[in-house]
Design a protein around this motif. Structure first.
Motif, short mmCIF file in Angstrom:
data_model
loop_
_atom_site.label_atom_id
_atom_site.label_comp_id
_atom_site.label_asym_id
_atom_site.label_seq_id
_atom_site.Cartn_x
_atom_site.Cartn_y
_atom_site.Cartn_z
N ASP A 1 0.99 6.91 0.44
CA ASP A 1 0.14 5.75 0.96
C ASP A 1 -0.98 5.67 -0.29
N ASP B 1 0.90 -1.14 -0.04
CA ASP B 1 0.12 -0.01 0.01
C ASP B 1 0.83 1.23 0.20
N THR B 2 2.11 1.16 -0.57
CA THR B 2 3.05 2.08 -0.60
C THR B 2 3.51 2.43 -1.71
N ARG B 3 3.79 3.39 -2.34
CA ARG B 3 4.39 3.86 -3.70
C ARG B 3 5.88 3.97 -3.29
N LYS C 1 3.14 14.86 3.33
CA LYS C 1 3.65 13.83 4.17
C LYS C 1 4.26 14.54 5.43
N PHE D 1 6.88 7.76 -1.51
CA PHE D 1 6.40 7.02 -0.67
C PHE D 1 5.09 7.36 -0.07
N VAL E 1 10.04 -2.75 3.58
CA VAL E 1 9.06 -2.40 4.57
C VAL E 1 9.90 -2.68 5.90
N ARG F 1 10.14 3.25 5.43
CA ARG F 1 10.02 2.59 3.99
C ARG F 1 11.32 2.94 3.26
N GLY G 1 -0.43 0.58 4.93
CA GLY G 1 0.24 1.77 4.78
C GLY G 1 0.25 2.77 5.77
N GLU G 2 0.89 3.93 5.63
CA GLU G 2 1.04 4.72 6.58
C GLU G 2 -0.20 5.34 7.32
#
Lengths: 683, 125
Positions: free
Chosen positions: A123, A37-39, A133, A121, A196, A157, A329-330
């Motif tokens: 989400d 779930d993170t780019r 962020k 990064f 991760v 991450r 994710g975050e």
């Protein structure tokens, strides 16, 4: 998702790029390399001598691998191209990309090959908006490595880019400077590792068995997967390509979880839902049971492990409830979103019971049914204790989390999906009709399980009595007398939310409709307001909120139609089931065998081609499984005691459909269907 | 002086049996990092029967975190999976046992029955 985007995936790890293989990120476009779930890459742009590259062609080699043929410069310069650029990339655990440049000229050329690299990064929940962020970014450059990282408190991450063959690394990418002699070729590889990081600085992705796989493993795994699936032979053109595509896409969407790394379950859909979504997973399993029942085992285990145990307003959690969605994710970590996991759904819990029972009916594997007795009892208890919000015997929903929770906690989640005929939105809590059908079915199936496996006939009697009461009550309260159909929902006061919608088609699948009413329901489902020529629309054209490209207020959803087709068979409407299957499978053919999540509700006569819903996910697990359920419906496949019952309903124009090697409690069985003159409708 | 996590774990050992954990068999070592020292607790789950003891021995899963994190979990105000996602907890060994731990923690303080929320007019807590 636009057509020129190129996607490769392996479970919940995926990459979306443009037709040149580049990733450039804007808030509106979900391009990038994603996992957990993170780019991990939001910029990945290749230039040669300062020029971007234009695509000549793209070969989708495997679901996890693709190859781009490119030339420098804008498309107008194709004819002068003296240089070919090949980009071949694959996702096994991480991303590998090999660049190959070929000088077609008679003279040497100096080349500056540059990749611009970046990661935001983001989400997955931040992609559609502008990510602000709260943590800090960091970058390290070491020889052939570029490490980009993101840290927020102890949350971390990292993206590690590793180049071979003497690339110059800097904090924004890497560069090769090479001189290519006449007719010479140059090639180099780059790897992008996603981490991760846990509290000890270890990559938790390594714990997944998939982390040890190679590209060859993936290839042989896909071959084994296809080999295990039933074999289809048919002379009906729309089917074979779609069938194969479905099997491959299902293979692609399989992923492993940290809790049970040795088995795979289906992710819901690319790009927005590469995660465990309870409802989608359950439906996908129901669709695929005759074809790949192993997906169901893993799904049931995972959903059981995270069955709700507590009251938690933020998560809309109650004891016994099956989760709606699980994210890593975050925003989930820091409770900005409630998805670790989130429970806001009224249908997953009864569907869970239905799936477990259906699993035993197909596979004969009673171990799971015995193992999960406690979970099923708790789920059935949820229906009465926590699902029944007004104490009037209907399962309703009303989010307790009113900021980040889901408003409509049923499959039609859009804010406007549950509406009156005149467009008004009903007061909460709402009871949609299909959920009552699921609850009825869950009680009936729970009764079977109690009687046959748990040695508790009293509980079985009680569940059957409750189911009968629910059926009677439902047929009294939801039936719209002057229209002869089931209301979409009841509002908080118990009044009928009288929109004409596809939901009532599910009621046929659940068996809550008395035979004498079925023909009325079918007349509406196949009537001009609901049926588009491709399929049943989510909302009828004469309803105030109808919009052909309204997600849940007009668009056509393949999984919705597949379930309806199965319901039509249950009630003996064979010709109508065929009509739905035919429209849907013909549509699939126009999408290259891959049905999107949804497509426009436009009249078939008007557009000739089905119009893909603008932001539809594709591949989407329950759309991928829809052709399989349709195939089951037209062949009339049903487990019956210890054999597979086959009652095909095919029109004359279909010569034959043969499905061989169907695995189940009978061992291995074959199904043969031949076209017959049209069935008479039952009405 | 005792601290909330310690009190909770001792209480857990008195609970004895949890029907929802009847399929579970395994040991979880709970490492609570406190000022200058780490307390080790061993939770044993066997077919729903629970046992908690002070023990620094090996386990199927070792879950470690600071005392403040653990105290949050045992009060119900934080959840084990989130704490793990934030790296306030680490898990070594069988990851699924973290879920078991989550099941043994109390619910969110002040969380309400959905029927009560409806009766009160739907206001979120």
């Amino acid at each position: 998702m636009t057509d020129d985007q190129v996607k490769i995936l392996n479970g919940t790890t995926f990459m979306v790029s443009d037709g040149s293989g580049d990733v450039s990120c804007s808030p509106a476009s979900p391009m990038g390399l994603f996992a957990f779930d993170t780019r991990f890459l939001s910029r990945w742009q290749l230039t040669v001598n300062g020029q971007p590259l234009a695509p000549l062609s793209v070969d989708d080699l495997q679901y996890f691998e693709t190859r781009f043929f490119l030339v420098p410069g804008p498309p107008t310069q194709y004819v002068d191209a003296k240089l070919s650029v090949l980009r071949q990339r694959s996702i096994v655990t991480d991303l590998s990309e090999r660049l190959t440049l070929i000088n077609h000229d008679q003279v040497p050329i100096d080349l500056t090959i540059r990749m611009e690299v970046g990661s935001d990064f983001a989400d997955v929940f931040e992609i559609r908006g502008e990510a602000v962020k709260k943590g800090q970014y960091y970058t390290r450059v070491e020889d052939s490595h570029l490490c980009m990282g993101y840290r927020r408190d102890q949350f971390r991450r990292e993206t590690l880019v590793i180049c071979e063959d003497g690339a110059e690394m800097d904090d924004r990418g890497f560069t090769w400077r090479v001189t290519l002699a006449a007719q010479q070729e140059w090639s180099a590889a780059v790897q992008v590792k996603m981490s991760v990081l846990d509290g000890h600085g270890k990559d938790v992705r390594k714990a997944l068995a998939v982390g040890r796989l190679t590209r060859q493993d993936l290839e042989s795994d896909l071959a084994a997967w296809l080999d295990r699936a039933p074999k289809l032979t048919t002379d009906w053109e729309p089917l074979p390509g779609t069938y194969h595509r479905s099997l491959v896409d299902l293979a692609a969407l399989r992923y492993r979880t940290l809790s049970y790394p040795n088995s795979t379950l289906p992710a819901a859909g690319l790009p927005w839902f590469m995660a465990l979504v309870g409802r989608d997973s359950i439906i996908t399993c129901l669709q695929t049971l005759p074809f790949a029942s192993q997906l169901t085992t893993a799904t049931l285990r995972m959903l059981s492990a995270f069955q709700g145990t507590q009251l938690d307003d933020f998560r809309d959690e109650e004891p016994g409830k099956i989760l709606r969605e699980f994210r890593y994710g975050e925003s989930a970590a820091f409770n900005e979103m409630p998805h670790s996991p989130y429970y806001g759904n009224a249908d997953g819990t009864p569907l869970f019971v239905i799936l477990l029972d259906e699993y035993e009916r197909w596979t004969g594997d009673d171990r799971l049914v015995r193992d999960y007795e406690q979970e099923v009892r708790t789920a059935l208890h949820w229906i009465d204790e926590y699902g029944d919000l007004l104490g009037d015997g209907y399962v309703r929903y009303q989010p307790r989390n009113q900021t980040t929770g889901v408003v409509n906690q049923v499959w039609k989640e859009s804010i406007d999906a549950i509406c009156f005929r005149d467009g008004r939105l009903p007061a909460m809590p709402r009871a949609t009709c299909e959920v009552q059908g699921y609850a009825y079915d869950a009680k009936m199936r729970g009764a079977r399980l109690a009687r046959e496996f748990w040695d508790d006939p009293e509980y079985a009697d009680r569940l059957e009595r409750e189911a009968a009461e629910l059926r009677d009550r439902f047929n009294r309260d939801f039936w719209v007398e002057d229209g002869q159909y089931y209301a979409l929902a009841l509002d908080s006061a118990g009044s009928q939310v009288d929109a004409l919608a596809s939901n009532m088609g599910h009621l046929l699948w659940s068996g809550i409709v008395p035979q004498h009413r079925a023909a009325h329901v079918v007349r509406h489902l196949l009537g001009p307001e609901l049926y588009s020529g491709w399929g049943v629309r989510t909302l009828a054209t004469d309803q105030a909120r109808y919009n052909p490209i309204g997600y849940h207020v007009g668009a056509v959803w393949p999984w919705d139609n597949a379930l309806i087709a199965l319901g039509l068979r249950r009630y003996g409407f064979h010709r109508e089931a065929w009509t739905i299957a035919e429209g849907m499978l013909e549509a699939a053919q126009m999408f290259g065998g891959r049905l999107p999540e949804a497509f426009g509700g436009y009249e078939r006569e008007l557009t000739k081609y089905p119009v893909e819903y603008p932001t539809a996910s594709s591949p989407q697990a329950w759309s991928t499984g829809a052709p399989l359920m349709l195939l089951r419906a037209i062949l009339g496949l049903e487990p019956h005691v210890d054999h597979l019952a086959v009652t095909p309903a095919l029109p004359e124009k279909v010569g034959r459909i043969e499905l061989l090697n169907i695995r189940g409690r009978w061992g291995v069985a074959d199904a043969f269907g031949h076209g017959r003159p049209p069935y008479r409708p039952q009405s | 002086m005792t601290y909330p996590t310690e009190r909770y774990l001792l209480e857990l050992s008195r609970r004895g049996h949890d029907a929802l954990l009847e399929k579970v068999r395994g040991t979880v070592r709970i490492d609570v990092a406190r000022e200058g020292e780490t307390d080790h607790w061993l939770l044993t789950v066997a077919r729903g029967d629970l046992r908690v003891a002070r023990d620094a021995g090996p386990a199927d899963a070792v879950v470690s975190g600071r005392q403040t994190c653990w105290d949050g979990l045992v009060s119900g105000s934080a959840r084990a999976l989130d704490a793990w996602l934030r790296n306030e907890l680490t898990v070594e060994g069988r990851f699924e046992l973290l879920t078991v731990l989550d099941r043994l923690m109390p619910g969110y303080p002040g969380a309400r029955h959905p029927r009560d929320v409806v009766r009160e007019g739907g206001r979120a807590a």
